[in-house]
Design a protein around this motif. Sequence first.
Motif, PDB file in Angstrom:
ATOM      1  N   ASN A   1       0.824  -1.216   0.000  1.00  0.00           N
ATOM      2  CA  ASN A   1       0.000   0.000   0.000  1.00  0.00           C
ATOM      3  C   ASN A   1       0.858   1.265   0.000  1.00  0.00           C
ATOM      4  N   ARG A   2       1.946   1.228  -0.772  1.00  0.00           N
ATOM      5  CA  ARG A   2       2.802   2.396  -0.872  1.00  0.00           C
ATOM      6  C   ARG A   2       2.196   3.424  -1.814  1.00  0.00           C
ATOM      7  N   SER A   3       2.551   4.685  -1.615  1.00  0.00           N
ATOM      8  CA  SER A   3       2.029   5.745  -2.465  1.00  0.00           C
ATOM      9  C   SER A   3       2.621   5.662  -3.866  1.00  0.00           C
ATOM     10  N   THR A   4       1.982   6.355  -4.802  1.00  0.00           N
ATOM     11  CA  THR A   4       2.473   6.388  -6.180  1.00  0.00           C
ATOM     12  C   THR A   4       3.896   6.933  -6.243  1.00  0.00           C
ATOM     13  N   HIS A   5       4.179   7.972  -5.448  1.00  0.00           N
ATOM     14  CA  HIS A   5       5.515   8.578  -5.460  1.00  0.00           C
ATOM     15  C   HIS A   5       6.565   7.591  -4.941  1.00  0.00           C
ATOM     16  N   THR A   6       6.202   6.849  -3.877  1.00  0.00           N
ATOM     17  CA  THR A   6       7.146   5.876  -3.324  1.00  0.00           C
ATOM     18  C   THR A   6       7.421   4.759  -4.324  1.00  0.00           C
ATOM     19  N   VAL A   7       6.368   4.263  -4.957  1.00  0.00           N
ATOM     20  CA  VAL A   7       6.540   3.192  -5.947  1.00  0.00           C
ATOM     21  C   VAL A   7       7.414   3.678  -7.093  1.00  0.00           C
ATOM     22  N   ARG A   8       7.184   4.896  -7.536  1.00  0.00           N
ATOM     23  CA  ARG A   8       7.989   5.434  -8.638  1.00  0.00           C
ATOM     24  C   ARG A   8       9.461   5.515  -8.249  1.00  0.00           C
ATOM     25  N   ALA A   9       9.738   5.956  -7.017  1.00  0.00           N
ATOM     26  CA  ALA A   9      11.129   6.064  -6.561  1.00  0.00           C
ATOM     27  C   ALA A   9      11.795   4.689  -6.497  1.00  0.00           C
ATOM     28  N   TYR A  10      11.090   3.700  -5.947  1.00  0.00           N
ATOM     29  CA  TYR A  10      11.648   2.349  -5.864  1.00  0.00           C
ATOM     30  C   TYR A  10      11.894   1.770  -7.259  1.00  0.00           C
ATOM     31  N   VAL A  11      10.949   1.965  -8.155  1.00  0.00           N
ATOM     32  CA  VAL A  11      11.087   1.432  -9.513  1.00  0.00           C
ATOM     33  C   VAL A  11      12.273   2.087 -10.219  1.00  0.00           C
ATOM     34  N   THR A  12      12.420   3.392 -10.068  1.00  0.00           N
ATOM     35  CA  THR A  12      13.547   4.090 -10.695  1.00  0.00           C
ATOM     36  C   THR A  12      14.871   3.527 -10.199  1.00  0.00           C
ATOM     37  N   ASP A  13      14.984   3.328  -8.881  1.00  0.00           N
ATOM     38  CA  ASP A  13      16.212   2.771  -8.319  1.00  0.00           C
ATOM     39  C   ASP A  13      16.453   1.349  -8.816  1.00  0.00           C
ATOM     40  N   LEU A  14      15.393   0.554  -8.851  1.00  0.00           N
ATOM     41  CA  LEU A  14      15.542  -0.850  -9.241  1.00  0.00           C
ATOM     42  C   LEU A  14      15.941  -0.985 -10.705  1.00  0.00           C
ATOM     43  N   VAL A  15      15.333  -0.192 -11.574  1.00  0.00           N
ATOM     44  CA  VAL A  15      15.695  -0.246 -12.988  1.00  0.00           C
ATOM     45  C   VAL A  15      17.156   0.135 -13.174  1.00  0.00           C
ATOM     46  N   SER A  16      17.612   1.161 -12.446  1.00  0.00           N
ATOM     47  CA  SER A  16      19.020   1.555 -12.517  1.00  0.00           C
ATOM     48  C   SER A  16      19.926   0.419 -12.055  1.00  0.00           C
ATOM     49  N   LEU A  17      19.536  -0.253 -10.964  1.00  0.00           N
ATOM     50  CA  LEU A  17      20.327  -1.371 -10.459  1.00  0.00           C
ATOM     51  C   LEU A  17      20.406  -2.510 -11.468  1.00  0.00           C
ATOM     52  N   LEU A  18      19.271  -2.897 -12.024  1.00  0.00           N
ATOM     53  CA  LEU A  18      19.262  -4.028 -12.960  1.00  0.00           C
ATOM     54  C   LEU A  18      19.955  -3.677 -14.271  1.00  0.00           C
ATOM     55  N   ASP A  19      19.861  -2.432 -14.686  1.00  0.00           N
ATOM     56  CA  ASP A  19      20.602  -2.009 -15.878  1.00  0.00           C
ATOM     57  C   ASP A  19      22.103  -2.138 -15.621  1.00  0.00           C
ATOM     58  N   HIS A  20      22.537  -1.757 -14.428  1.00  0.00           N
ATOM     59  CA  HIS A  20      23.949  -1.900 -14.070  1.00  0.00           C
ATOM     60  C   HIS A  20      24.338  -3.378 -14.021  1.00  0.00           C
ATOM     61  N   ALA A  21      23.450  -4.209 -13.476  1.00  0.00           N
ATOM     62  CA  ALA A  21      23.738  -5.645 -13.385  1.00  0.00           C
ATOM     63  C   ALA A  21      23.909  -6.266 -14.767  1.00  0.00           C
ATOM     64  N   VAL A  22      23.042  -5.869 -15.707  1.00  0.00           N
ATOM     65  CA  VAL A  22      23.144  -6.397 -17.077  1.00  0.00           C
ATOM     66  C   VAL A  22      24.473  -5.993 -17.695  1.00  0.00           C
ATOM     67  N   ARG A  23      24.887  -4.744 -17.450  1.00  0.00           N
ATOM     68  CA  ARG A  23      26.162  -4.277 -17.992  1.00  0.00           C
ATOM     69  C   ARG A  23      27.345  -5.058 -17.405  1.00  0.00           C
TER      70      ARG A  23
END
Length: 361
Positions: A35-57
């Motif tokens: 039940n996280r807010s839209t802003h919180t979900v967006r922040a987590y998703v942004t961080d996670l995408v950055s992490l996984l992009d780094h992992a792929v590299r």
Amino acid sequence: MSRPDRSTRAMHQALPPALRDAVDDFAEHLSRVRNRSTHTVRAYVTDLVSLLDHAVRMGCVDLAELDLSVLRSWLARQRTTGAARTSLARRAASARAFSAWAHRAGMLPADVGAALASPRAHRELPSVLRADQAAALVEAPARRAPRTAAPRSGEAPTRQAPPTTPPGSDDTPTRQAPFATAPPAGAAKDAATEAVPLRDRVLLELLYATGVRVSEVCGLDVGDVDHARRVIRVFGKGGRERSVPYGVPAQRALDDWLRRGRPALMSGHSGDALLLGARGGRLNPTTARQIVGGYAETAGLPHISPHGLRHSAATHLLEGGADLRAVQELLGHSSLASTQIYTHVSVERLRAAYRQAHPRA
């Protein structure tokens, strides 16, 4: 998936399908289960995408290959690109939350993020108003209307006249402050125009009297106000419900607003919203921030935001002898550590007064 910025969406689309699905499932978990807010979900998703992009590299094509060295490498890269300590702490928290969820879901053989350390975020003491300054701010709508926004480049400045269109008269966020210029002298004031200062007064009173967040006060419904006990029912972060008392001045402002102000602004899409914009919709937090800042400027006070009023309320409560646990409950803090910063604010104010007044300071 929540709607992050364009670059994050592009990185998300470039991830291998299994990693994209993991991001989307995690976002769904945060939104529907946590039940996280839209802003919180967006922040987590942004961080996670950055992490996984780094992992792929780094050669990780499968989520099971994610390990602690990848997480540490990602944070180190963030630090070298100039990320602040607070940002690094938040991104590490995002990585730990995802790792724990992925392990529970069977996507990771171990919770690799549990051992991830992050820099301790430096917490600056919040700026607060003095009690007399806070009183001047909440009483400002009864005395005068705030200044109009500065004209844009290429526009002629508008001469200030006794305004008949008060601040916050638009319930949709705009790039300009919502302090409309006055109509021609002699124009009749309609009921809606008279109602907006009443709305502004109750907004300021509730923010300072209760210390609630701006999203919480804008989310109030008429039924959330218990007039007999002078208590409002607030839904905070994570949907947690709490009851917060308010005082007699806020009660008077509420009575005036509900009797003379809100009926004048009501429309077919008002619903049960307590605070309305001039078009009848629920007051937007962005507009509420502009209202607070506009009245502070007009009253000659330091720049203040709704969150600054929240800081001020908490500090004044503690200075008045309130128990720290009680203030924690009023503010809706899940951890007492979040509330303890206000004790430091009080000590710093005491030190400042000492340095200014004592001959041997």
